[in-house]
Design an enzyme around this catalytic site. Structure first.
Site, PDB file in Angstrom:
ATOM      1  N   GLU A  37       0.824  -1.213   0.000  1.00 27.06           N
ATOM      2  CA  GLU A  37       0.000   0.000   0.000  1.00 27.06           C
ATOM      3  C   GLU A  37       0.857   1.262   0.000  1.00 27.06           C
ATOM      4  O   GLU A  37       1.820   1.381   0.753  1.00 27.06           O
ATOM      5  CB  GLU A  37      -0.917   0.070   1.224  1.00 27.06           C
ATOM      6  N   ASP A 102       9.356   5.504  14.963  1.00 27.74           N
ATOM      7  CA  ASP A 102       9.156   6.928  14.738  1.00 27.74           C
ATOM      8  C   ASP A 102       9.623   7.667  15.992  1.00 27.74           C
ATOM      9  O   ASP A 102       9.056   7.501  17.066  1.00 27.74           O
ATOM     10  CB  ASP A 102       7.674   7.209  14.477  1.00 27.74           C
ATOM     11  N   ASP A 104      10.201  11.296  17.555  1.00 26.45           N
ATOM     12  CA  ASP A 104       9.777  12.669  17.349  1.00 26.45           C
ATOM     13  C   ASP A 104      10.263  13.530  18.514  1.00 26.45           C
ATOM     14  O   ASP A 104      10.101  13.161  19.680  1.00 26.45           O
ATOM     15  CB  ASP A 104       8.252  12.729  17.260  1.00 26.45           C
TER      16      ASP A 104
END
Length: 398
Positions: A37, A102, A104
């Site tokens: 995807e 991830d 951050d």
């Protein structure tokens, strides 16, 4: 900045590294690629999900046509995502994807004082340097992974993609186990003490303490000045075991001035005396817990655990900063400077100004080293395709 959409058109026509990009995501298997995807965010936040492509030519044609402001990559499904509406509810299932992380900068806002929210500077970027090294070493040494790609997010963080076949085949529980293993800082904003390493810390925790300690003075004392005010001091006091040295330390700090280095040394000396007087074992663990709570990586665990979670693609352009989401080596993180990462406008200007020898367009710009790093990584992933694995399994060599 010049018109963002027009610059993107040039980027997608001449600079995006299509061939290594699709080589990476196919892992030597075109069927695998066709079930991957992709998600595109277009101008005015128009969001397109469940895009899929059979080959690099289809992908290139689509990017040139829709000119996405952002590209996200999702899972590999049991059927082509673009055909998902043709299948009954529940029969469209995510099967594989890279294990991703991830990191951050906003997750460090409780311990950084130079910036907040989306803002970053060279001082707080050290939190990211530590995180990359801690996680990269753990993935390689503790889990044996080798296909690891680190990518700058374009603004205030980094992403990690683990492409080893064993990683891609993990279910949500397996991904969660890795995330939990790498998580030491636990608790919400209302919780004071968030790290507990136990009486005999795991070797990986000891390794992390050693790594974090190399940066501690630079980051927390010089840059963040983490004990310079009563508010900052109170944050550290609650990281100590309750009802131990808090009162004695508060009094001692009144006579030291506001210098964080002096106050930190006072804390260490006061705790060491207390621990010896109480005959506490592993007295250094309390100090390690403070160091880790202040500096250890914060992970968005849900990103790692979710098999079908979307993550911004390498070589996407950050729409707010205009910076290219470039890959980098973990070993080079100390010299990686997010403020010198090329912007879309930079590389288009460099392309126009180039008058050297004939070479690929990306090599005419400051993207060159990042693309070449990525090409090598993609080739390594491609070499583990099904045909190569079958030959390896059928080999008679011992």
């Amino acid at each position: 900045m010049s018109d963002f959409a027009e610059l993107l058109k040039i980027y997608y026509h001449r600079l995006f590294p299509y061939s290594p990009y699709m080589k990476w995501l196919s892992y030597g298997n075109t069927t695998y690629l066709s079930k991957r995807e992709f998600s595109f965010t277009l101008k005015d936040d128009i969001y397109l999900r469940y895009k899929s492509f059979n080959n690099v030519d289809e992908f290139k044609k689509e990017l040139k046509s829709v000119n996405p402001y952002k590209i996200d990559i999702g899972a590999v499904y049991n059927v082509k995502p673009k055909d998902h509406k043709s299948y009954k509810h529940g029969s469209f299932t995510a099967m594989e994807r890279e294990v991703v992380f991830d990191i951050d900068m906003t997750d460090f806002d409780d311990v950084r004082y130079c910036c907040s929210e989306a803002n970053i500077c060279a001082s707080c970027w050290v939190f990211i340097k530590i995180a990359v090294q801690v996680i990269d070493v753990a993935l390689r040494k503790d889990f044996g992974f080798t296909r690891i790609l680190w990518v700058y997010s374009g603004r205030r963080g980094v992403h990690c993609w683990v492409g080893d076949e064993a990683a891609r085949k993990l279910n949500n529980a397996g991904r969660g186990a890795i995330a939990d293993y790498l998580t030491l800082v636990v608790g919400g904003s209302e919780q004071g003490k968030k790290v507990n390493i136990g009486g005999c810390p795991h070797p990986s925790v000891k390794r992390s303490v050693a790594l974090v300690s190399r940066y501690f003075d630079e980051l927390m004392i010089s840059s963040q000045d983490f004990l310079s005010t009563p508010e900052k001091c109170n944050k550290v006091l609650v990281m100590l075991p309750p009802r131990t040295i808090q009162e004695e330390l508060t009094e001692a700090w009144k006579s030291t001035g506001s210098d964080s280095k002096t106050r930190w040394n006072t804390l260490k000396d006061t705790w060491t005396r207390y621990a010896k007087s109480k005959k506490l074992h592993n007295e250094s663990n309390v100090l390690y817990e403070i160091v880790l709570q202040l500096c250890y990586p914060r992970l968005d665990v849900n990103v790692t655990k979710g098999l079908n979670h979307l993550l911004k693609s390498p070589f996407s352009i950050h729409p707010k900063t205009g910076r290219v989401c470039v890959p980098f080596h973990a070993r080079d993180v100390d010299t990686f400077d997010p403020f010198t990462v090329p912007t879309l406008e930079d590389i288009v200007k460099e392309l126009d100004a180039y008058n050297g020898d004939e070479c690929p367009d990306y090599a005419k710009t400051s993207m060159k080293s990042s693309v070449e790093l990525f090409r090598k990584f993609a080739a390594e992933c491609h070499s583990e395709g099904p045909e190569k694995r079958e030959n390896k399994e059928n080999s008679m060599e011992w």
